[in-house]
Every structure is written in C-alpha cells, then in structure tokens.
Design a protein around this motif. Structure first.
Motif, PDB file in Angstrom:
ATOM      1  N   VAL A 197       1.890  10.783  -8.874  1.00 47.13           N
ATOM      2  CA  VAL A 197       0.622  10.065  -8.761  1.00 47.13           C
ATOM      3  C   VAL A 197      -0.401  10.777  -9.630  1.00 47.13           C
ATOM      4  CG1 VAL A 197      -1.214   9.282  -7.240  1.00 47.13           C
ATOM      5  CG2 VAL A 197       1.147   9.307  -6.421  1.00 47.13           C
ATOM      6  N   GLU A 198      -0.978  10.031 -10.566  1.00 51.99           N
ATOM      7  CA  GLU A 198      -1.951  10.594 -11.509  1.00 51.99           C
ATOM      8  C   GLU A 198      -3.282   9.860 -11.367  1.00 51.99           C
ATOM      9  OE1 GLU A 198      -2.732  10.514 -16.333  1.00 51.99           O
ATOM     10  OE2 GLU A 198      -0.670  10.432 -15.572  1.00 51.99           O
ATOM     11  N   PRO A 199      -4.385  10.575 -11.166  1.00 54.69           N
ATOM     12  CA  PRO A 199      -5.694   9.904 -11.052  1.00 54.69           C
ATOM     13  C   PRO A 199      -6.076   9.204 -12.354  1.00 54.69           C
ATOM     14  CG  PRO A 199      -5.800  12.185 -10.284  1.00 54.69           C
ATOM     15  CD  PRO A 199      -4.491  12.035 -10.999  1.00 54.69           C
ATOM     16  N   LEU A 200      -6.665   8.009 -12.211  1.00 53.05           N
ATOM     17  CA  LEU A 200      -7.208   7.262 -13.342  1.00 53.05           C
ATOM     18  C   LEU A 200      -8.657   6.917 -13.039  1.00 53.05           C
ATOM     19  CD1 LEU A 200      -4.333   4.667 -13.916  1.00 53.05           C
ATOM     20  CD2 LEU A 200      -4.753   6.721 -15.268  1.00 53.05           C
ATOM     21  N   ASP A 201      -9.341   6.407 -14.015  1.00 50.38           N
ATOM     22  CA  ASP A 201     -10.690   5.910 -13.799  1.00 50.38           C
ATOM     23  C   ASP A 201     -10.617   4.639 -12.946  1.00 50.38           C
ATOM     24  OD1 ASP A 201     -13.360   5.332 -13.895  1.00 50.38           O
ATOM     25  OD2 ASP A 201     -13.370   4.630 -15.960  1.00 50.38           O
ATOM     26  N   GLY A 202     -10.975   4.753 -11.672  1.00 52.93           N
ATOM     27  CA  GLY A 202     -10.971   3.588 -10.791  1.00 52.93           C
ATOM     28  C   GLY A 202      -9.685   3.384 -10.027  1.00 52.93           C
ATOM     29  N   GLY A 203      -8.781   4.371 -10.012  1.00 53.23           N
ATOM     30  CA  GLY A 203      -7.540   4.193  -9.262  1.00 53.23           C
ATOM     31  C   GLY A 203      -6.540   5.280  -9.584  1.00 53.23           C
ATOM     32  N   TYR A 204      -5.258   4.907  -9.522  1.00 54.18           N
ATOM     33  CA  TYR A 204      -4.189   5.882  -9.757  1.00 54.18           C
ATOM     34  C   TYR A 204      -3.057   5.212 -10.529  1.00 54.18           C
ATOM     35  CZ  TYR A 204      -6.474   8.492  -5.992  1.00 54.18           C
ATOM     36  OH  TYR A 204      -7.385   9.159  -5.221  1.00 54.18           O
ATOM     37  N   LEU A 205      -2.278   6.062 -11.232  1.00 53.47           N
ATOM     38  CA  LEU A 205      -1.044   5.634 -11.872  1.00 53.47           C
ATOM     39  C   LEU A 205       0.111   6.270 -11.119  1.00 53.47           C
ATOM     40  CD1 LEU A 205       0.593   4.327 -14.203  1.00 53.47           C
ATOM     41  CD2 LEU A 205       0.267   6.471 -15.464  1.00 53.47           C
ATOM     42  N   LEU A 206       1.044   5.450 -10.663  1.00 56.38           N
ATOM     43  CA  LEU A 206       2.230   5.928  -9.958  1.00 56.38           C
ATOM     44  C   LEU A 206       3.438   5.713 -10.855  1.00 56.38           C
ATOM     45  CD1 LEU A 206       3.166   5.467  -6.272  1.00 56.38           C
ATOM     46  CD2 LEU A 206       4.746   4.609  -7.991  1.00 56.38           C
ATOM     47  N   ARG A 207       4.245   6.767 -11.043  1.00 56.45           N
ATOM     48  CA  ARG A 207       5.420   6.681 -11.912  1.00 56.45           C
ATOM     49  C   ARG A 207       6.639   7.221 -11.181  1.00 56.45           C
ATOM     50  NH1 ARG A 207       2.722   9.430 -17.176  1.00 56.45           N
ATOM     51  NH2 ARG A 207       2.081  10.842 -15.532  1.00 56.45           N
ATOM     52  N   VAL A 208       7.770   6.512 -11.364  1.00 49.55           N
ATOM     53  CA  VAL A 208       8.984   6.844 -10.641  1.00 49.55           C
ATOM     54  C   VAL A 208      10.103   7.154 -11.630  1.00 49.55           C
ATOM     55  CG1 VAL A 208      10.572   6.098  -8.823  1.00 49.55           C
ATOM     56  CG2 VAL A 208       8.257   5.171  -8.895  1.00 49.55           C
ATOM     57  N   GLY A 209      10.889   8.200 -11.341  1.00 50.95           N
ATOM     58  CA  GLY A 209      12.089   8.472 -12.121  1.00 50.95           C
ATOM     59  C   GLY A 209      11.795   9.085 -13.469  1.00 50.95           C
ATOM     60  N   GLN A 210      12.834   9.172 -14.288  1.00 51.14           N
ATOM     61  CA  GLN A 210      12.743   9.756 -15.614  1.00 51.14           C
ATOM     62  C   GLN A 210      12.414   8.681 -16.648  1.00 51.14           C
ATOM     63  OE1 GLN A 210      12.890  13.045 -16.211  1.00 51.14           O
ATOM     64  NE2 GLN A 210      12.976  13.166 -13.964  1.00 51.14           N
TER      65      GLN A 210
ATOM     66  N   ARG B 104       0.839  -1.196   0.000  1.00 48.42           N
ATOM     67  CA  ARG B 104       0.000   0.000   0.000  1.00 48.42           C
ATOM     68  C   ARG B 104       0.876   1.249   0.000  1.00 48.42           C
ATOM     69  NH1 ARG B 104      -5.033  -0.498   0.584  1.00 48.42           N
ATOM     70  NH2 ARG B 104      -4.753  -2.493   1.602  1.00 48.42           N
ATOM     71  N   ILE B 105       0.515   2.180  -0.861  1.00 48.60           N
ATOM     72  CA  ILE B 105       1.220   3.452  -0.976  1.00 48.60           C
ATOM     73  C   ILE B 105       0.353   4.531  -0.332  1.00 48.60           C
ATOM     74  CG2 ILE B 105       2.241   5.131  -2.540  1.00 48.60           C
ATOM     75  CD1 ILE B 105       3.627   2.442  -2.663  1.00 48.60           C
ATOM     76  N   GLY B 106       0.948   5.286   0.607  1.00 42.05           N
ATOM     77  CA  GLY B 106       0.199   6.361   1.245  1.00 42.05           C
ATOM     78  C   GLY B 106      -0.047   7.505   0.278  1.00 42.05           C
ATOM     79  N   LEU B 107      -1.313   7.862   0.072  1.00 46.25           N
ATOM     80  CA  LEU B 107      -1.681   8.889  -0.902  1.00 46.25           C
ATOM     81  C   LEU B 107      -2.172  10.145  -0.200  1.00 46.25           C
ATOM     82  CD1 LEU B 107      -3.683   6.650  -3.422  1.00 46.25           C
ATOM     83  CD2 LEU B 107      -1.293   7.365  -3.600  1.00 46.25           C
ATOM     84  N   ASP B 108      -1.935  11.293  -0.840  1.00 46.00           N
ATOM     85  CA  ASP B 108      -2.515  12.556  -0.390  1.00 46.00           C
ATOM     86  C   ASP B 108      -2.930  13.342  -1.619  1.00 46.00           C
ATOM     87  OD1 ASP B 108      -0.186  13.729  -1.428  1.00 46.00           O
ATOM     88  OD2 ASP B 108       0.835  13.621   0.514  1.00 46.00           O
ATOM     89  N   ASP B 109      -3.203  14.627  -1.449  1.00 48.90           N
ATOM     90  CA  ASP B 109      -3.690  15.434  -2.568  1.00 48.90           C
ATOM     91  C   ASP B 109      -2.568  16.175  -3.293  1.00 48.90           C
ATOM     92  OD1 ASP B 109      -6.307  14.700  -2.003  1.00 48.90           O
ATOM     93  OD2 ASP B 109      -6.579  16.347  -0.584  1.00 48.90           O
ATOM     94  N   SER B 110      -1.318  15.893  -2.959  1.00 47.24           N
ATOM     95  CA  SER B 110      -0.213  16.668  -3.518  1.00 47.24           C
ATOM     96  C   SER B 110       0.163  16.253  -4.940  1.00 47.24           C
ATOM     97  CB  SER B 110       1.016  16.541  -2.616  1.00 47.24           C
ATOM     98  OG  SER B 110       1.511  15.205  -2.633  1.00 47.24           O
ATOM     99  N   GLY B 111      -0.209  15.043  -5.356  1.00 42.02           N
ATOM    100  CA  GLY B 111       0.184  14.545  -6.669  1.00 42.02           C
ATOM    101  C   GLY B 111       1.540  13.882  -6.681  1.00 42.02           C
ATOM    102  N   THR B 112       2.212  13.846  -5.523  1.00 44.85           N
ATOM    103  CA  THR B 112       3.486  13.136  -5.393  1.00 44.85           C
ATOM    104  C   THR B 112       3.476  12.354  -4.092  1.00 44.85           C
ATOM    105  OG1 THR B 112       4.575  14.986  -4.260  1.00 44.85           O
ATOM    106  CG2 THR B 112       4.757  14.911  -6.674  1.00 44.85           C
ATOM    107  N   VAL B 113       4.362  11.372  -4.012  1.00 42.67           N
ATOM    108  CA  VAL B 113       4.481  10.564  -2.804  1.00 42.67           C
ATOM    109  C   VAL B 113       5.924  10.117  -2.681  1.00 42.67           C
ATOM    110  CG1 VAL B 113       3.889   8.392  -3.977  1.00 42.67           C
ATOM    111  CG2 VAL B 113       3.492   8.621  -1.522  1.00 42.67           C
ATOM    112  N   ARG B 114       6.415  10.014  -1.465  1.00 44.33           N
ATOM    113  CA  ARG B 114       7.774   9.531  -1.255  1.00 44.33           C
ATOM    114  C   ARG B 114       7.723   8.046  -0.916  1.00 44.33           C
ATOM    115  NH1 ARG B 114      12.369  13.182   1.058  1.00 44.33           N
ATOM    116  NH2 ARG B 114      11.926  13.903  -1.057  1.00 44.33           N
TER     117      ARG B 114
END
Length: 492
Positions: free
Chosen positions: A281-294, A262-272
């Motif tokens: 962190v990008e909202p999707l239909d039914g969840g989120y997309l998390l992307r790391v790095g370049q 589980r990844i702790g989410l908030d409203d900032s659009g980023t997570v450590r």
C-alpha cells in the motif's frame, strides 16, 4: 381523525392517551393501548441502560468553550446553513428548533424559535448535552441513532417524564463512503406542534445532505482516477486505487478486486487480502495505490502515426484510432524524430522557437498521455515508449536505402499546416530528398505517381520531366500539359 394504528392525530388528545399508556406500562398494569413497536423496543433498551423515567436532565458531554472546535471538525458542519434553510424556513412559524447531533447523540447545533429555545434550555435540550438512549432514554435523536431509521417521538413516548411536553422527529445521516453514522437531524417543539409532515421534512433534509456528500465523494473519486490511473498500468501487477477510507475506486482487471470493496488499512504499508496474499500500500495524493504480487512482463503498446499528407493526423494505439490536433501531432512527430527523448525546454524550443513555454508543453504532454495511454508516452524525458511505426519513418528509411518506389508510396508533406521551425525544416529536407530521388530515376511512371502526391503536384520541374519522358500518345501526357499550363498561367 385517527391514524392507522388507531390513535388520534390531535396532539393533545394523543398526549393524554400516551400518558396513560406510559404510566400503565411502567407500573406493569394493563395498558389502554399498545405502544408502537419502535417505542416498546426503545423503552426496553433505555431501561436496560438503567435510565430513570424521573431523571430530570441529560449529561453534559463538553462545555461551551470546546464547542467551536468540535463543530469545526465535524463532517456535517458545512451543511448546517443548508439544513437551516431547508428545515427552519419550511417550518417557519410552527415553533420548532432544529437540532443536529454527532453519531454519539451529542447536540452540536440548536437553532430556531427563540421562545422554544428558552423552553429547551430549561430541560437542557441544549448544545453540548448527550441525547443517546443510553444517556437520557427514548427520544427522537437517540432512537434514530440506535435504530438507524427515521423516527417521530411524541409526548409520553419519551421515557423520561420531563420531556412529555415535547414532540420531536429525527433522521440519521450516514457517510455514503463508509456507511457510518455521522449524526442525526431533528426538529423538536412543544407537543401541540406535532404533525406527521415533520418526519418527512427531517428525512428530506437528511437525504439532501447525503446527496451532497455522494456528489462530493464522486468528484473526489474522479479526481483520484484522473491523477493516478497511470499507476495501474505502470505497476505491471494487479493493482487498485483506494479512497482514503480504503474503498476500491479503480483497478486493473482482476477477479480479486470488486468495485466498492473496502480494504482494511493500517500504518504498516502492507495488507493481507481475503485470498491470503499480501499487498503493498503506497500513499497517493487523495488516496492509496495497492499492488499485489511481482511485476509482470508487459507487452509494449503498438503505436502507428500518420503524419504525412493533408489528411487529419492520426495515432492508432493497439488498433484504436485517435484523431490528433495539429499541436499534438507536432509533439509526437518531434518525439518520433528524437527517440532518445526531449525535456520540456527543448521541446518548447523546437515547437515555438525562443518564445516557447515549457509549462504549455507539459500541459499538452499530459493531455496526450491521457488520450493515448501512460505507457505510450513516458516522462523524464518525454519519449515514445511504444513500438512505433509511422509514415514519416517509412519514407525516411526508403530514402536512406535509395528505394524510390517505396519512398513515393509514402510521399506526402510532413504536417503541411505546421509552422514549427523544426517541423518545417524536416518537411523541406524530406521533400528535397524525395524529389531528387524521383527525378534521378528517369522513370515516367514513377514521376507520374510522384506528380499526383501533395509533395509533387505543383512542382514544375517534376511535371515537365514527367511529360517529356511520357510517350506522345500516353493519356497522362495531356493531363501533365494541362496542369503545367494552369500553373504557368497562374505565375505573376
């Protein structure tokens, strides 16, 4: 008959014993029997919360006017009819009420025997009241929420004396996604209705709800993956699909992601992340997309198409073979013929003429992308984005070079079963170019090879010229003469 702890299973006899135990323990006297550990610990917690054993009623958490709205929003609401059927029908005639609480011990639903409901009203065992241990002391609902385990509380095991005439069994219900308590399921009734099977019954009801919740969660996860799996490959980075609660549902291969983590989410659009790296962190239909790095530079997929001849059309992606339906083969052939891409309207026109439906094309493209990969066929416009080789391209390039040998090596009709106007036009143009080049060579060997392809097998001019150029004693000559005779005899 006695239970394993030495107490009688007769509800009334056991109630009398528990009354003596209750009085002795609260008075600090020697008890005639040791209370069950779960009861001892519950009494300790309740007394530390300053619950008065002579307290008469639980607190009211909310008035009846708010009850409908609170019920409507609660995650157990949809399962009340199923619990009613499971618990009340099974316990029919035994004088019980079914109670469902929220995670704080507030009673949201109470249904069952009308006489028992009236008795329950007299002691405020009613909707809107709070039955946590910290509010009214030891009771099945409050204790099961405090311990997270199923429990049965009988008679004077209740800390508050007003409930010594009651027996109850309860089991917690947990959210399978987060593990959080959703509430408790309880059966309560007069003390003479106590039976060991009641606890098993409420446990079965709670587990049934959790099973339904797990099924819905799995269906939701499958839908999230189906709709959004292409984001993982398109991102070019370590990425994961997250459920609305932040649970990892799918990810790119990476040591940093663990399925179910589980990844702790908030409203900032980023997570450590735990490794200290920041992720988007990008909202999707039914969840989120998390992307790391370049974004990483990615190798384009390798796509090979077999479209010529009467065999089943085939697509091979990075060495993995996929048999193609005729419709999917037609779409891929048209995209291969138009490397700049086609929109849905143009593709529908090429496939079906004026009757073409762009919506149908979009559905088929979606299926192709699911089968071959999101990086193989791109959208806006629809186009092949992989490194492509195909027998169609090979024969066209050979014809453009005037290389008859290479052209005949790839000779075959383009999707011979296709009725698409665009495919038929391409098929006829290739055939005309191929036979013209083969006839122009004047080579009996090459004409023989062409005559043994599906493109030249029934071509009278090719067969006649190949025969005429063959040496009189060549074995192929008799084959060609036989084939010519059969074709001519078959003409009207």
């Amino acid at each position: 008959m006695n239970t394993s702890d030495g107490t009688s299973v007769d509800p009334l006899e056991r109630a009398r014993l528990l009354e003596r135990v209750h009085a002795a323990v609260l008075a600090g006297d020697e008890s005639p029997h040791e209370p069950r550990p779960v009861v001892v610990e519950s009494w300790r917690r309740s007394l530390e919360a300053r619950i008065d054993p002579d307290r008469r009623e639980p607190p009211l958490s909310f008035a009846s006017g708010r009850l409908a709205d609170i019920r409507r929003e609660h995650p157990l609401a949809r399962w009340v009819p199923m619990l009613r059927q499971t618990l009340l029908d099974a316990a029919d005639g035994t004088g019980h009420v079914m109670i469902i609480t929220d995670a704080d011990g507030n009673i949201l639903w109470r249904e069952g025997d009308a006489r028992v409901c009236r008795d329950a009203d007299r002691v405020l065992l009613a909707e809107g009241t709070r039955w946590a241990e910290s509010a009214i002391g030891t009771n099945a609902m409050g204790t099961t929420l405090a311990t997270g385990a199923p429990v049965q509380i009988h008679s004077a095991e209740h800390l508050v004396r007003a409930y010594h005439s009651w027996t109850c069994a309860a089991c917690p219900v947990r959210d399978p996604d987060t593990g959080a308590l959703l509430g408790a399921v309880d059966l309560s009734g007069p003390l003479h209705t106590m039976h060991p099977a009641l606890l098993a019954l409420v446990v079965a009801g709670a587990r049934l709800v959790e099973s339904e919740l797990r099924w819905r969660l799995a269906a939701s996860d499958d839908l999230l993956r189906e709709r959004n799996a292409h984001h993982l490959t398109e991102s070019g980075r370590d990425a994961a699909l997250l459920s609305p609660s932040g649970r990892i549902v799918a990810s790119t291969p990476s040591a940093r992601f663990v399925p179910g983590q589980r990844i702790g989410l908030d409203d900032s659009g980023t997570v450590r992340l735990d490794d200290g790296e920041d992720a988007e962190v990008e909202p999707l239909d039914g969840g989120y997309l998390l992307r790391v790095g370049q974004p990483r530079s990615r190798r384009r997929p390798q796509l090979s198409l077999r479209l010529l001849g009467d065999k089943v059309p085939m697509a091979t992606v990075d060495g993995v073979r996929h048999e193609l339906s005729l419709r999917h083969a037609e779409i891929l052939a048209l995209l291969a013929m138009h490397p700049g891409g086609l929109n849905a309207e143009r593709l529908a026109l090429l496939l079906h003429g004026e009757q073409g439906n762009p919506t149908t094309v979009r559905v088929e493209i979606h299926r192709i992308r699911n089968a071959l990969g999101q990086d193989v066929v791109k959208t806006r416009p629809y186009r092949i984005a992989a490194d492509l080789d195909s027998d169609l391209h090979a024969v066209r390039e050979a014809l453009s070079r005037g290389d008859a040998e290479a052209a005949v090596d790839h000779a075959g009709l383009l999707l011979p079963r296709s009725e698409s106007v665009a495919i038929r036009a391409e098929r006829d143009e290739l055939l005309a170019s191929l036979r013209g080049l083969a006839l122009a060579t004047g080579s009996p060997e090459l004409l023989w090879r062409f005559a043994n392809t599906d493109a030249g097998r029934d071509d009278l001019e090719v067969l006649e010229k190949a025969r005429d150029l063959m040496a009189p004693d060549a074995p192929q000559r008799s084959v060609l003469e036989t084939r010519l005779r059969l074709l001519l005899e078959g003409e009207p």
